[in-house]
Design a protein around this motif. Sequence first.
Motif, mmCIF file in Angstrom:
data_model
loop_
_atom_site.group_PDB
_atom_site.id
_atom_site.type_symbol
_atom_site.label_atom_id
_atom_site.label_comp_id
_atom_site.label_asym_id
_atom_site.label_seq_id
_atom_site.Cartn_x
_atom_site.Cartn_y
_atom_site.Cartn_z
ATOM 1 N N PRO A 1 0.598 -1.263 -0.064
ATOM 2 C CA PRO A 1 -0.095 0.212 -0.020
ATOM 3 C C PRO A 1 0.766 1.164 0.053
ATOM 4 O O PRO A 1 0.413 2.226 -0.468
ATOM 5 N N GLU A 2 2.052 1.194 0.683
ATOM 6 C CA GLU A 2 2.882 2.448 0.615
ATOM 7 C C GLU A 2 3.380 2.831 -0.711
ATOM 8 O O GLU A 2 3.437 3.985 -1.177
ATOM 9 N N VAL A 3 3.806 1.658 -1.442
ATOM 10 C CA VAL A 3 4.441 1.858 -2.729
ATOM 11 C C VAL A 3 3.194 2.215 -3.663
ATOM 12 O O VAL A 3 3.594 3.137 -4.343
ATOM 13 N N LYS A 4 2.142 1.851 -3.483
ATOM 14 C CA LYS A 4 1.100 1.986 -4.434
ATOM 15 C C LYS A 4 0.755 3.679 -4.151
ATOM 16 O O LYS A 4 0.530 4.241 -5.246
ATOM 17 N N ARG A 5 0.597 3.980 -2.927
ATOM 18 C CA ARG A 5 0.190 5.448 -2.376
ATOM 19 C C ARG A 5 1.431 6.441 -3.301
ATOM 20 O O ARG A 5 0.953 7.399 -3.805
ATOM 21 N N TYR A 6 2.634 6.005 -3.009
ATOM 22 C CA TYR A 6 3.765 6.995 -3.269
ATOM 23 C C TYR A 6 3.597 7.107 -4.879
ATOM 24 O O TYR A 6 3.609 8.243 -5.469
ATOM 25 N N LEU A 7 3.543 6.039 -5.609
ATOM 26 C CA LEU A 7 3.514 6.186 -7.132
ATOM 27 C C LEU A 7 2.197 6.892 -7.797
ATOM 28 O O LEU A 7 2.383 7.768 -8.603
ATOM 29 N N ILE A 8 1.031 6.468 -7.173
ATOM 30 C CA ILE A 8 -0.136 7.428 -7.617
ATOM 31 C C ILE A 8 0.029 8.740 -7.252
ATOM 32 O O ILE A 8 -0.262 9.664 -8.168
ATOM 33 N N ASP A 9 0.406 9.019 -6.110
ATOM 34 C CA ASP A 9 0.453 10.552 -5.474
ATOM 35 C C ASP A 9 1.413 11.131 -6.387
ATOM 36 O O ASP A 9 1.181 12.482 -6.780
ATOM 37 N N ALA A 10 2.624 10.805 -6.901
ATOM 38 C CA ALA A 10 3.532 11.424 -7.896
ATOM 39 C C ALA A 10 3.010 11.593 -8.995
ATOM 40 O O ALA A 10 3.089 12.496 -9.642
ATOM 41 N N ALA A 11 2.093 10.494 -9.653
ATOM 42 C CA ALA A 11 1.567 10.692 -11.082
ATOM 43 C C ALA A 11 0.757 12.078 -10.998
ATOM 44 O O ALA A 11 0.478 12.632 -11.954
ATOM 45 N N LYS A 12 -0.238 12.144 -9.972
ATOM 46 C CA LYS A 12 -1.059 13.082 -9.851
ATOM 47 C C LYS A 12 -0.235 14.633 -9.657
ATOM 48 O O LYS A 12 -0.855 15.391 -9.992
ATOM 49 N N LYS B 1 -8.105 5.349 -12.139
ATOM 50 C CA LYS B 1 -9.195 6.168 -11.405
ATOM 51 C C LYS B 1 -8.548 7.369 -10.683
ATOM 52 O O LYS B 1 -9.389 8.372 -11.112
ATOM 53 N N GLU B 2 -7.545 7.412 -10.140
ATOM 54 C CA GLU B 2 -7.272 8.346 -9.458
ATOM 55 C C GLU B 2 -6.597 9.627 -10.009
ATOM 56 O O GLU B 2 -6.844 10.680 -10.051
ATOM 57 N N VAL B 3 -5.649 9.204 -11.245
ATOM 58 C CA VAL B 3 -5.035 9.952 -11.928
ATOM 59 C C VAL B 3 -6.194 10.796 -13.004
ATOM 60 O O VAL B 3 -5.967 11.897 -13.303
ATOM 61 N N LYS B 4 -7.119 10.272 -13.420
ATOM 62 C CA LYS B 4 -8.175 10.932 -14.062
ATOM 63 C C LYS B 4 -9.022 11.600 -13.437
ATOM 64 O O LYS B 4 -9.553 12.492 -14.041
ATOM 65 N N SER B 5 -9.072 11.372 -12.063
ATOM 66 C CA SER B 5 -9.729 12.570 -11.297
ATOM 67 C C SER B 5 -9.205 13.946 -11.343
ATOM 68 O O SER B 5 -9.800 14.972 -10.872
ATOM 69 N N VAL B 6 -7.898 13.950 -11.730
ATOM 70 C CA VAL B 6 -7.014 15.236 -11.514
ATOM 71 C C VAL B 6 -7.479 16.095 -12.845
ATOM 72 O O VAL B 6 -7.757 17.366 -12.635
ATOM 73 N N LYS B 7 -7.711 15.605 -13.922
ATOM 74 C CA LYS B 7 -7.670 16.205 -15.212
ATOM 75 C C LYS B 7 -8.768 15.651 -16.148
ATOM 76 O O LYS B 7 -8.417 14.302 -16.553
ATOM 77 N N LYS B 8 -9.572 16.207 -16.537
ATOM 78 C CA LYS B 8 -10.731 15.697 -17.473
ATOM 79 C C LYS B 8 -9.864 15.376 -18.751
ATOM 80 O O LYS B 8 -9.119 16.034 -19.470
ATOM 81 N N ASP B 9 -10.337 14.149 -19.373
ATOM 82 C CA ASP B 9 -9.862 13.928 -20.780
ATOM 83 C C ASP B 9 -8.352 13.304 -20.624
ATOM 84 O O ASP B 9 -7.630 13.574 -21.538
ATOM 85 N N PHE B 10 -7.728 12.914 -19.498
ATOM 86 C CA PHE B 10 -6.458 12.585 -19.415
ATOM 87 C C PHE B 10 -6.147 11.384 -19.945
ATOM 88 O O PHE B 10 -6.908 10.413 -19.547
ATOM 89 N N LEU B 11 -5.173 11.446 -20.955
ATOM 90 C CA LEU B 11 -4.929 10.092 -21.713
ATOM 91 C C LEU B 11 -3.872 8.853 -21.018
ATOM 92 O O LEU B 11 -2.879 9.478 -20.411
ATOM 93 N N LEU B 12 -4.379 7.875 -20.713
ATOM 94 C CA LEU B 12 -3.474 6.686 -20.334
ATOM 95 C C LEU B 12 -3.098 5.736 -21.546
ATOM 96 O O LEU B 12 -4.004 5.023 -21.831
#
Length: 510
Positions: free
Chosen positions: A190-201, A230-241
Motif C-alpha cells: 500500500p505504501e508503494v502504491k500510494r507513493y506512485l499514484i501521488d507522484a503521478a497526480k 481512477k485516481e489519475v483521471k480524477s485530476v484532469k478531464k480527458d487525461f490519456l493513459l
Amino acid sequence: MGNRVFALFMLPFLLFCAVPVQAAEKEERTWQDEAIYFIMVDRFNNMDPTNDQDVNVNDPKGYHGGDLKGVTAKLDYIKDMGFTAIWLTPIFKNEPGGYHGYWIQDFYKVDPHFGTMEDLKTLVKEAHKRNMKVILDFVANHTGYHHPWLNDPAKKDWFHEKKEIFDWNDQKQAENGWIYGLPDLAQENPEVKRYLIDAAKWWIKQTDIDGYRLDTVRHVPKSFWKEFSKEVKSVKKDFLLLGEVWADDPRYIADYGKYGIDGFIDYPLYNAVTTTLTKRDQSLRPLYDVWEYNKTFYDRPYLLGTFLDNHDTVRFTKLALDNKQNPISRTKLALSYLFSAPGIPIMYYGTEIAMNGGEDPDNRRLMNFRADDEIIQYIKKLGELRKQLPSLRRGDFTLLYEKDGMAVFKRQYKEETTVIAINNTSKTQKVHITNEQLAPGKELRGLLAGDLVRSDSEGYDIIINRETAEFYVVADKTGINIPFIAALVAVYALFALFLYFAKKRSKRTT
C-alpha cells in the motif's frame, strides 16, 4: 511588367488545377484525432549549454545534451508537420548514465541534464498555446539500479525479491521479476502504491500535462492499474493513459483496457508493418487483418498507437536498408498507411529524415535538423489531410482490394468518403473498383498527387505508380463548370485588353 503578365497568364491555370477539399466539421477534439511526435529528450535538441555536464556525443550510451528548452524551440517544427501532441521519454531525475530516463532516482524532480521544473512548465504552456498536447512517460514498474530506497531498512518490502524472468509467459514472473536487473517495485504494498499514484497526480497538478505513456504495463499488477487510472483521471478531464504492453496477442493486450487504460501501443500492427512495408511486393493484407482483430478485441480500437519504430526497436530505415530498399520511398509509403488507417499515428523523432539505427542504443542517435527534407514535406501533406478529413481519423475502415501488395482501402465518416490506394509493388498497378464497392456516378479527387478518377458505367479504374500512395475524396462529378468557363473568358479578355493598351502606350513613347 514581365512578372505581372506571367502572373495574369497563370491565374486561370491555377484556378483550374485547384482541387477543393471538404471542410472538416467542427466537432469536439478527441484523442483519436491526435498525431503524436515521440522524442527521446537527450537525443533531440540541445538549447541550454549550462546543463551539458557529462555530455559526450561520441558515446552512444552517454549524454548527448538534448533538453526541455530544445524541445520547446522545436514545437513549431513539430506542429508544421501536422503533429498535435508530443510524447517525451521520462524526464524525472535519473541516476548517473540514465540519459534515456528509465533509471529513476527521484520521482519528484526533473533530471538536471534536461533542465528545470520551470523549463517543463514553459514547454507545456508553449505547447498548449499551439493547441498541442504533452504526454510524459511514467515508469511505475522499477527504479534505477542504485536507488536510495534499496539501502533503507524501512523500505525493504518496497521491492520484490531479486529474481530474473525465465518464463515471460508466466504472469507471476513477469510482474515480480527484475527486468534487466532493475529493482522491481512491489505495487501490492500500500505504501508503494500510494507513493506512485501521488507522484503521478502531482506532476499533472504542477505542470498541466495531458497524458501518460505507461511503461512496462504487463510487469505491474492489473489491480494497481485499476486504482492508478481512477485516481489519475480524477485530476484532469480527458487525461490519456497510453499503455505499453509489449506482446503479440491483441487479446492479451486488450485485457488491460478493463482496468482504466485508454489505449495501447499497437505492437501486433508494428510486427505487420515491419513484415510488409520494409520491402516491395509484400501483401498488405496482414495490416488489415490486424485491424479486424483490433475491432474484435478492443473496446476503443481507435485509441491504439500505431508506429514504424521506437526507442526499443531497430529503426525502420535499417530494416529497409537490410532488404536493399530505398528507405525514403519505404518510409513515405509506410507513413501513408499510418496517417490513413485507424489509430493514433506515433512517429519517433528522426523518422522524418530516414534516420538509421540498429539495436539499442544505435536507434537513439542524435537528431540532425540539417538533413534532407523530402520526407518532412510529405509528412506535412499527410498531416494536413488527416486534419482536414474527419474520415481519416474517425471513419470506418474497409478493404476494397488487395493483390500482392497493391491495396485499396475505404474510410467513411458521416457523408464523407475517402479512398486510400497504396502500391507496395515494383510496378505501376491498375485496379478496378466496382459500383457496388463505391457509390456510382462520382469521381475520385486525388489529394496527394492530384490524380482524378471519373467513374464510368462499370465503376472506377485507379492507376498508381510503384511504391506510391494516393488519398482520394469521393465527390460529385464536376461536369461542365459554366461559371469557371465564364471567368476564364473574362480573364483572357482582360489579358488581351492589357496587351492592347500596353502596345498602344509603347507606340506613344517611341
